[in-house]
Scaffold this motif. Structure first.
Motif, PDB file in Angstrom:
ATOM      1  N   LYS A   9       0.835  -1.203   0.000  1.00 50.92           N
ATOM      2  CA  LYS A   9       0.000   0.000   0.000  1.00 50.92           C
ATOM      3  C   LYS A   9       0.870   1.254   0.000  1.00 50.92           C
ATOM      4  O   LYS A   9       0.571   2.224  -0.707  1.00 50.92           O
ATOM      5  N   GLU A  10       1.950   1.234   0.761  1.00 49.15           N
ATOM      6  CA  GLU A  10       2.864   2.373   0.812  1.00 49.15           C
ATOM      7  C   GLU A  10       3.559   2.571  -0.529  1.00 49.15           C
ATOM      8  O   GLU A  10       3.775   3.701  -0.976  1.00 49.15           O
ATOM      9  N   ILE A  11       3.894   1.469  -1.201  1.00 49.67           N
ATOM     10  CA  ILE A  11       4.600   1.545  -2.487  1.00 49.67           C
ATOM     11  C   ILE A  11       3.704   2.144  -3.570  1.00 49.67           C
ATOM     12  O   ILE A  11       4.152   2.949  -4.390  1.00 49.67           O
ATOM     13  N   VAL A  12       2.429   1.770  -3.595  1.00 47.60           N
ATOM     14  CA  VAL A  12       1.554   2.205  -4.688  1.00 47.60           C
ATOM     15  C   VAL A  12       0.904   3.564  -4.440  1.00 47.60           C
ATOM     16  O   VAL A  12       0.358   4.162  -5.371  1.00 47.60           O
ATOM     17  N   LYS A  13       0.971   4.066  -3.213  1.00 52.05           N
ATOM     18  CA  LYS A  13       0.115   5.197  -2.854  1.00 52.05           C
ATOM     19  C   LYS A  13       0.393   6.477  -3.630  1.00 52.05           C
ATOM     20  O   LYS A  13      -0.517   7.297  -3.794  1.00 52.05           O
ATOM     21  N   ASP A  14       1.613   6.674  -4.135  1.00 52.85           N
ATOM     22  CA  ASP A  14       1.907   7.905  -4.884  1.00 52.85           C
ATOM     23  C   ASP A  14       2.058   7.644  -6.379  1.00 52.85           C
ATOM     24  O   ASP A  14       2.590   8.482  -7.109  1.00 52.85           O
ATOM     25  N   LEU A  48      -1.495  -6.256  -5.996  1.00 53.70           N
ATOM     26  CA  LEU A  48      -1.286  -4.863  -6.395  1.00 53.70           C
ATOM     27  C   LEU A  48      -2.625  -4.127  -6.478  1.00 53.70           C
ATOM     28  O   LEU A  48      -2.754  -2.989  -6.031  1.00 53.70           O
ATOM     29  N   CYS A  49      -3.634  -4.788  -7.052  1.00 57.98           N
ATOM     30  CA  CYS A  49      -4.951  -4.156  -7.149  1.00 57.98           C
ATOM     31  C   CYS A  49      -5.564  -3.940  -5.767  1.00 57.98           C
ATOM     32  O   CYS A  49      -6.175  -2.894  -5.498  1.00 57.98           O
ATOM     33  N   GLU A  50      -5.407  -4.913  -4.888  1.00 61.20           N
ATOM     34  CA  GLU A  50      -5.924  -4.757  -3.527  1.00 61.20           C
ATOM     35  C   GLU A  50      -5.230  -3.616  -2.795  1.00 61.20           C
ATOM     36  O   GLU A  50      -5.864  -2.863  -2.037  1.00 61.20           O
ATOM     37  N   ALA A  51      -3.912  -3.458  -3.033  1.00 60.72           N
ATOM     38  CA  ALA A  51      -3.177  -2.354  -2.409  1.00 60.72           C
ATOM     39  C   ALA A  51      -3.689  -1.009  -2.914  1.00 60.72           C
ATOM     40  O   ALA A  51      -3.822  -0.049  -2.144  1.00 60.72           O
ATOM     41  N   SER A  62     -16.136  -0.742 -14.285  1.00 66.91           N
ATOM     42  CA  SER A  62     -16.613   0.467 -13.600  1.00 66.91           C
ATOM     43  C   SER A  62     -16.071   0.593 -12.187  1.00 66.91           C
ATOM     44  O   SER A  62     -16.731   1.157 -11.316  1.00 66.91           O
ATOM     45  N   ASP A  63     -14.866   0.076 -11.954  1.00 62.88           N
ATOM     46  CA  ASP A  63     -14.271   0.187 -10.630  1.00 62.88           C
ATOM     47  C   ASP A  63     -13.901   1.642 -10.344  1.00 62.88           C
ATOM     48  O   ASP A  63     -13.437   2.372 -11.228  1.00 62.88           O
ATOM     49  N   THR A  64     -14.107   2.062  -9.116  1.00 65.17           N
ATOM     50  CA  THR A  64     -13.833   3.450  -8.743  1.00 65.17           C
ATOM     51  C   THR A  64     -12.347   3.763  -8.730  1.00 65.17           C
ATOM     52  O   THR A  64     -11.932   4.875  -9.091  1.00 65.17           O
ATOM     53  N   PHE A  65     -11.533   2.778  -8.366  1.00 66.29           N
ATOM     54  CA  PHE A  65     -10.124   3.058  -8.097  1.00 66.29           C
ATOM     55  C   PHE A  65      -9.159   2.526  -9.150  1.00 66.29           C
ATOM     56  O   PHE A  65      -7.994   2.930  -9.176  1.00 66.29           O
ATOM     57  N   ILE A  66      -9.609   1.629 -10.014  1.00 70.64           N
ATOM     58  CA  ILE A  66      -8.701   1.002 -10.981  1.00 70.64           C
ATOM     59  C   ILE A  66      -9.333   0.948 -12.363  1.00 70.64           C
ATOM     60  O   ILE A  66     -10.493   0.527 -12.528  1.00 70.64           O
ATOM     61  N   ASP A 114      -7.090  -0.429  -1.271  1.00 68.37           N
ATOM     62  CA  ASP A 114      -6.948  -0.085   0.142  1.00 68.37           C
ATOM     63  C   ASP A 114      -6.526   1.368   0.316  1.00 68.37           C
ATOM     64  O   ASP A 114      -6.910   2.029   1.286  1.00 68.37           O
ATOM     65  N   HIS A 115      -5.736   1.860  -0.629  1.00 72.48           N
ATOM     66  CA  HIS A 115      -5.278   3.251  -0.562  1.00 72.48           C
ATOM     67  C   HIS A 115      -6.394   4.245  -0.882  1.00 72.48           C
ATOM     68  O   HIS A 115      -6.358   5.395  -0.448  1.00 72.48           O
ATOM     69  N   LYS A 116      -7.383   3.783  -1.667  1.00 76.50           N
ATOM     70  CA  LYS A 116      -8.516   4.633  -2.060  1.00 76.50           C
ATOM     71  C   LYS A 116      -8.044   5.934  -2.724  1.00 76.50           C
ATOM     72  O   LYS A 116      -8.276   7.047  -2.219  1.00 76.50           O
ATOM     73  N   PRO A 117      -7.371   5.826  -3.865  1.00 75.90           N
ATOM     74  CA  PRO A 117      -6.856   7.031  -4.534  1.00 75.90           C
ATOM     75  C   PRO A 117      -7.987   7.958  -4.981  1.00 75.90           C
ATOM     76  O   PRO A 117      -9.126   7.523  -5.208  1.00 75.90           O
TER      77      PRO A 117
END
Length: 243
Positions: free
Chosen positions: A63-68, A100-103, A167-171, A106-109
């Motif tokens: 989650k930390e890796i993908v967040k930015d 990766l998708c779950e991360a 139609s996923d909100t985050f991906i 979880d981050h909710k970009p």
């Protein structure tokens, strides 16, 4: 933009890193060992190297890796050795895609993250009615029995199609299907189709790894191109072999 690449030390992943660096993008890569990376990468301020086995990373770490990151690309694959084909992890591509998708989720970009999966033309897009001959169906059935990496590629793409969906909100996602990968030193003309235009088993075309890398780098950086192909599984051929 910032792009995370899994499988960056592979034959195609390394070409993608180069294409993104040429485009002045910031790149993060996850590699098991950095010692064999090109020297020119090691002092490049645009490149961040994370030394880890992606499946060994904890949920919080991922989650930390993908967040930015604005985009995530998986160029993961199995080594063409007995251990690479039949050893563990047999579901490397699928499990990495899921994690990766779950991360990302979880981050909710605040905006949808682009996810690109490098797949194979031997895997059909079951969202479309792609015609497959009886003979090819038989061969694919044997591949599923004898070659675990083929099943892994199918299940990774199916996860994006059925679990992430349209139609996923985050991906948002694209699964790129190259035909007959070859090595070339420079980008040449290539063509993209929604489905294969030739049999991946009996009449395969060719496409250079650098052309695949060039297309994937354009996907993540060109919003118009992304809009054209998101939620799809485009097939890429070098022009000299697509006819």
């Amino acid at each position: 933009m910032k792009v995370l690449i899994a499988g960056a030390s592979g034959a195609t992943g390394s070409k993608l890193v180069e294409q993104l660096l040429i485009g002045k993008h910031n790149v993060k890569i996850i590699v098991r060992t950095p010692k064999n990376l090109p020297e020119r990468w090691k002092n490049n301020h645009q490149l961040q190297v994370i030394s880890a086995n992606i499946l060994d990373l904890g949920d919080t770490q991922l989650k930390e890796i993908v967040k930015d990151c604005d985009a995530v690309v998986s160029c993961l694959g199995h080594n063409v050795t007995f251990k690479g084909i039949y050893g563990k992890p047999r579901k490397l591509v699928t499990e990495a895609t899921k994690r990766l998708c779950e991360a990302i989720k979880d981050h909710k970009p605040k905006h949808a993250i682009k996810f690109v999966l490098m797949n194979t033309s031997g895997n059909s897009n079951r969202d479309l009615n792609e015609p497959i001959s009886f003979a090819q169906k038989c061969v694919i059935g044997l591949l599923r029995l004898l070659l675990p990496p083929h099943v892994d590629n199918e299940q990774a793409a199916d996860y994006l199609r059925t679990q992430i969906g349209q139609s996923d909100t985050f991906i948002e996602w694209v699964a790129v299907r190259p035909d007959g990968l070859i090595n070339e030193d420079s980008v040449t003309d290539y063509e993209i189709y929604p489905s294969p235009i030739r049999s991946a088993i009996f009449n395969a075309g060719k496409v250079s790894r650098i052309n695949v890398a060039h297309f994937m780098s354009r996907l993540v950086s060109d919003d118009m191109l992304w809009t054209k192909w998101k939620g799809q599984m485009p097939v890429i051929y070098s022009m000299s072999s697509s006819s």
